[in-house]
Design a protein around this motif. Structure first.
Motif, mmCIF file in Angstrom:
data_model
loop_
_atom_site.group_PDB
_atom_site.id
_atom_site.type_symbol
_atom_site.label_atom_id
_atom_site.label_comp_id
_atom_site.label_asym_id
_atom_site.label_seq_id
_atom_site.Cartn_x
_atom_site.Cartn_y
_atom_site.Cartn_z
ATOM 1 N N SER A 173 85.631 -19.340 -58.790
ATOM 2 C CA SER A 173 86.043 -20.541 -58.063
ATOM 3 C C SER A 173 87.319 -20.255 -57.313
ATOM 4 C CB SER A 173 86.224 -21.719 -59.018
ATOM 5 O OG SER A 173 87.319 -21.494 -59.877
ATOM 6 N N VAL A 174 87.569 -21.083 -56.336
ATOM 7 C CA VAL A 174 88.784 -20.992 -55.527
ATOM 8 C C VAL A 174 89.434 -22.368 -55.519
ATOM 9 C CG1 VAL A 174 89.717 -20.547 -53.237
ATOM 10 C CG2 VAL A 174 87.809 -19.168 -54.085
ATOM 11 N N PHE B 273 90.295 -14.186 -47.880
ATOM 12 C CA PHE B 273 90.285 -14.642 -46.496
ATOM 13 C C PHE B 273 90.965 -16.009 -46.383
ATOM 14 C CE2 PHE B 273 86.941 -11.645 -45.171
ATOM 15 C CZ PHE B 273 86.333 -11.358 -46.374
ATOM 16 N N PHE C 48 91.058 -23.100 -44.926
ATOM 17 C CA PHE C 48 90.200 -22.782 -46.062
ATOM 18 C C PHE C 48 90.501 -21.380 -46.575
ATOM 19 C CE2 PHE C 48 87.267 -26.323 -45.826
ATOM 20 C CZ PHE C 48 87.347 -26.718 -44.493
ATOM 21 N N ASN D 197 85.338 -13.130 -51.652
ATOM 22 C CA ASN D 197 84.051 -12.605 -52.066
ATOM 23 C C ASN D 197 84.269 -11.380 -52.937
ATOM 24 O OD1 ASN D 197 84.424 -10.535 -50.176
ATOM 25 N ND2 ASN D 197 83.033 -11.444 -48.713
ATOM 26 N N LYS D 198 83.286 -11.144 -53.774
ATOM 27 C CA LYS D 198 83.386 -10.072 -54.747
ATOM 28 C C LYS D 198 83.094 -8.748 -54.067
ATOM 29 C CE LYS D 198 80.221 -11.912 -57.352
ATOM 30 N NZ LYS D 198 79.261 -12.058 -58.469
ATOM 31 N N LEU E 270 80.633 -15.825 -49.463
ATOM 32 C CA LEU E 270 81.986 -16.327 -49.618
ATOM 33 C C LEU E 270 82.015 -17.534 -50.534
ATOM 34 C CD1 LEU E 270 83.178 -16.132 -45.911
ATOM 35 C CD2 LEU E 270 84.052 -14.773 -47.808
ATOM 36 N N PHE F 70 84.407 -20.655 -51.201
ATOM 37 C CA PHE F 70 85.469 -21.354 -50.502
ATOM 38 C C PHE F 70 86.228 -22.301 -51.411
ATOM 39 C CE2 PHE F 70 85.120 -20.579 -45.935
ATOM 40 C CZ PHE F 70 83.892 -19.966 -45.823
ATOM 41 N N GLY F 71 87.497 -22.506 -51.075
ATOM 42 C CA GLY F 71 88.228 -23.623 -51.642
ATOM 43 C C GLY F 71 87.864 -24.895 -50.898
ATOM 44 N N LYS F 72 88.405 -26.008 -51.373
ATOM 45 C CA LYS F 72 88.066 -27.308 -50.789
ATOM 46 C C LYS F 72 88.722 -27.531 -49.432
ATOM 47 C CE LYS F 72 86.675 -30.446 -54.395
ATOM 48 N NZ LYS F 72 86.920 -31.730 -55.072
#
Lengths: 114, 115
Positions: free
Chosen positions: B3-4, B34, B90, B94-95, B103, B105-107
């Protein structure tokens, strides 16, 4: 500078109808992706596609979804029988060669299901 | 699951103020990091990225970000914001290895800069 393009910019459909969202990735890119963003929520990964087959898909990408690269340029996302909760912004992205490289995003298609 | 987290939902600044947007991720392995920006009515654009090497990366439009591995953080900074920086930002990861690069993403953080 080459860009990812998407059509249409906005699609309105009735619940239960099929929709096809279209993307033209950057021409020398090999990996393609679909993401969606429900209003007010995170951008979520749906599916990745390489060498004419799905590489990875998320839990969201169930049987009602499918992707296709019908020719050398287009990359499509089909939703077979739309539901109200499919209303979202759908983004296409592509990367050049290596997986996990920088992804370039299209402008998105806003799908509204009534 | 990975999670981000982006800590700020909406940040309001005056022009010339300094900016720092927080981003933390949860994943124990090697990641690429990113920051993307979405200006009103436009698509997601890459601001900067970190793959390896110098943890302080510089991006477009005067933005920079610092990867602190011990804190699982990748905060975005700009010393002096402009009205034109009004956008949504944003953070994404990615791993490395094993994944096809999707990807996470955060909120997002909405930045409003007052002229």
């Amino acid at each position: 500078e080459p860009e990812v393009t998407q059509t249409p910019s906005h699609q309105v459909t009735q619940m239960g109808q099929e929709v096809i969202l279209r993307c033209v990735p950057i021409s020398n890119h090999l990996y393609f992706y679909w993401y969606r963003q429900i209003l007010g929520q995170k951008v979520e990964f749906l599916v990745s596609f390489y060498n004419n087959e799905i590489s990875e898909k998320s839990e969201i990408f169930d049987d009602q979804f499918s992707v296709e690269r019908p020719d050398g340029s287009n990359f499509t996302l089909k939703i077979r029988s739309t539901k109200l909760e499919d209303s979202a912004m759908y983004f296409c992205a592509s990367t050049q060669a290596m997986k996990a490289d920088t992804q370039y995003f299209g402008p998105g298609t806003r799908l509204t299901v009534l | 699951a990975q999670s981000v987290s982006q800590h700020n939902h909406h940040v309001i600044l005056s022009e010339a103020a300094s900016l720092e947007l927080g981003c933390n991720y949860s994943y124990g392995g090697t990641v690429n990091l990113f920051w993307y920006v979405q200006y009103p009515g436009q698509h997601l654009q890459l601001l900067l990225k970190y793959f390896s090497g110098d943890p302080l990366v510089k991006g477009i439009k005067g933005f920079e970000a610092e990867f602190i591995k011990s804190k699982f953080s990748f905060n975005l900074r700009k010393p002096s914001v402009q009205w034109s920086d009004t956008a949504e930002y944003f953070c994404a990861v990615n791993k490395v290895g094993g994944s096809q690069g999707n990807l996470i993403f955060g909120k997002g953080t909405k930045l409003s800069v007052k002229p």
